[in-house]
Every structure is written in C-alpha cells, then in structure tokens.
Scaffold this active site. Structure first.
Site, PDB file in Angstrom:
ATOM      1  N   ASP A 254       0.852  -1.182   0.000  1.00 40.56           N
ATOM      2  CA  ASP A 254       0.000   0.000   0.000  1.00 40.56           C
ATOM      3  C   ASP A 254       0.898   1.247   0.000  1.00 40.56           C
ATOM      4  OD1 ASP A 254      -2.939   0.981   0.440  1.00 40.56           O
ATOM      5  OD2 ASP A 254      -1.818   1.980   2.032  1.00 40.56           O
TER       6      ASP A 254
ATOM      7  N   HIS B 166      -7.153  -6.468  -0.799  1.00 39.67           N
ATOM      8  CA  HIS B 166      -6.065  -5.506  -0.638  1.00 39.67           C
ATOM      9  C   HIS B 166      -5.013  -5.941   0.373  1.00 39.67           C
ATOM     10  CE1 HIS B 166      -4.114  -1.632  -0.796  1.00 39.67           C
ATOM     11  NE2 HIS B 166      -4.289  -1.457   0.499  1.00 39.67           N
TER      12      HIS B 166
END
Length: 314
Positions: free
Chosen positions: A95, A291
C-alpha cells in the site's frame, strides 16, 4: 531508535549482519501487519526490520502535512537502515509502504538490493498533480483521497470510533468484502459511508486480538500523521517531477490481489509498469485475494517472496 531526526519503533527479527530486509506497511496499518512475513524471512536467514513508519503507532508523528513528503519518508528508511548497519537491503512494501518502496529504489538504487511491491503498481511520474488527476477522474463523486485533503474533518470522523473504522476498513477491502458489492447510501458525505461493516466474526487473518493491536496503535498515534501522507501527495509529485528520475533500476517483483480495488483502479499503471523498470522479474496476481494480501494470503505471499529471494541469492 533515532533516524532522520525522529524516533522510530522498529521490530527486529533475525541476526544483525545477515542480509537485510525492511518491511514497509501501508494505511491504516503498522509494523504488526507483517506478522506473518517477518519471522518467516528471519528463518530464511535474513535480518528483518519492521518499523512503524512516520506518523504511525509508537513512532514520532509530526503534525505538519509537508513533513510527510516522500523525500522525507525515503530519508526515514535510509536512516533506519543506517542505524542497524545495513549498507544494502531488500525493500518490501505494501500500500503506501509500496509507494514508498518504489521511491526508495528510485532515489537510492545502490542501497536497494531488490524491491518488492504489494498492491500498488509503480506508475512512473505522472504529468500532473495527483489530486488534479483524481478530480478529473472522479468529478463530483466521492473519493477518499480527495476527502483526506481537508484539514481535521477526516480525523474527526475516523477517530470517533477507531475500532469501528478499522473493522470496516479491513473487511471492506478484503476479498470477501469486495465481493459483497456494497452500495453506499446516497449522498456520500464521509469515508465510513463507503465502508460496509462486516456481518460475521473477524476472519482468521485479523482476529479480535489482532484488531486490538491496531486499535491500541491508532489510539496512541491518532490519524493525523497517516492522513498527512495523502495531504503531501502533490508536494511529493512536485519534488519527483523536478528531479527527473523515472526508472526503477533494482531487480523488482510485484504481487497484487485479484479483488484489490487498487489493482482495479490502477490497471493502466499495472500495464505500463514493466516499461518503467530495468528488471521486473514477475507480476503475480493472487486469485480471490483483496487488498490486505500479506495477511489474507500469508502462505502464498511468503512462498513468492522465498522464490524471488532464492533467485536473487543465486
């Protein structure tokens, strides 16, 4: 420990003097997000460093948004490596930590033995400010990164109930959460409006005890520092655009999740990523994973990291 004028909380696994790996977390996470990788990599014979990054957890959190420019964050990473005597390291990020890993490799290729990015493709340096591109893409529609540009408002919303925010965030962007096809009530006025709460118990990869760790970290640090990473995006772009360096030189690997909204949003960046790198060995997309790939699919991620590192050592 001290680095770049700040105090950082850094987890350390394995023996000093062995080849170094540094693991860089994303939003809203902390070093604990690498709990499935750090011991595994240490067992392979690496010295593994796992910091809470600037603004997070038990590390220092300056209040000014411009303190979170990528150039400063890169200096943090270099300072941490220096403090542990690591002349070179494999840099692995997820991320925002992935975006930072790309910048560390771009700015300091001689210090980066190799780089692994999870979830965020390297887009190169775009032609316009990131927020300008987002406004063109989303128009009047809500987009959280533009919402985060406002002072104080996002913090008031998300800090009101940190546990609820984190529980929603980790579920909504996971593989199962993404498959629920949640439709936000209209109009969307805040970030929580687009994050559906989970209907069942916490998943095995994010138990209640795990969630307790994150809640404790964010109740300690608050969310201003983490959100300031977004507020400094345009200033970071200006610095990167001015220095003119584009390519990633160190050997690289990319791993993403099929259900990750970042992968879906950044499809064009993923497509052109090989042209931005000198030695991108592979792009791996994990079926059904969202994610939080290093937590949702720890065994798969660990094995891909081992394969990559074995080839690097060979």
């Amino acid at each position: 420990m001290e680095a770049n004028g700040l105090t950082f909380h850094v987890g350390e696994y394995g023996e000093r003097g062995r080849p170094a790996i540094i693991l860089l977390h994303g939003f809203p996470e902390c070093g604990y997000s690498w709990r499935y990788q750090a011991p595994f990599l240490a067992e392979l014979g690496y010295h593994v460093l796992v910091p809470d990054l600037r603004g997070y957890g038990y590390s220092d959190a300056p209040k000014e948004p411009m303190a979170y420019r990528q150039s400063e964050l890169v200096k943090d990473v270099m300072g941490i490596l220096d403090a542990f005597g690591a002349e070179q390291a494999v840099v692995i990020g997820h991320d925002w930590g992935c975006a930072l890993a790309w910048q560390v490799a771009r700015e300091n290729p001689r210090r980066v033995r190799a780089v692994v990015g999870l979830s965020v493709p390297y887009p190169g340096i775009g032609p316009r400010h990131p927020t300008e591109q987002m406004r063109q893409a989303f128009g009047e529609r809500f987009f959280y990164q533009l919402y985060f540009q406002q002072p104080e408002i996002p913090e008031r919303e998300l800090e009101a109930d940190v546990r609820d925010f984190l529980r929603r965030m980790y579920h909504a962007l996971s593989g199962p959460g993404m498959r629920e096809k949640h439709r936000a009530a209209k109009p969307v006025t805040g970030f929580l409006d687009i994050l559906q709460p989970p209907k069942g118990p916490q998943p095995a990869w994010m138990s209640e005890a795990d969630l307790d760790v994150y809640v404790q970290r964010f109740e300690h640090s608050g969310l201003t520092g983490p959100i300031n990473w977004y507020r400094a995006m345009d200033a970071s772009w200006e610095e990167q655009h001015a220095d003119g360096r584009q390519r990633i030189q160190p050997t690289a690997l990319f791993i993403g999740g099929e259900e990750d909204p970042v992968i879906q949003f950044a499809a064009k960046a993923l497509e052109r990523m090989p042209s931005q790198m000198d030695d991108l060995t592979d792009i791996i997309i994990l079926d059904g994973i969202g994610h939080w790939i290093q937590m949702e699919a720890p065994d798969q991620v660990n094995q891909h990291l081992k394969t990559f590192l074995d080839k690097l050592d060979a």
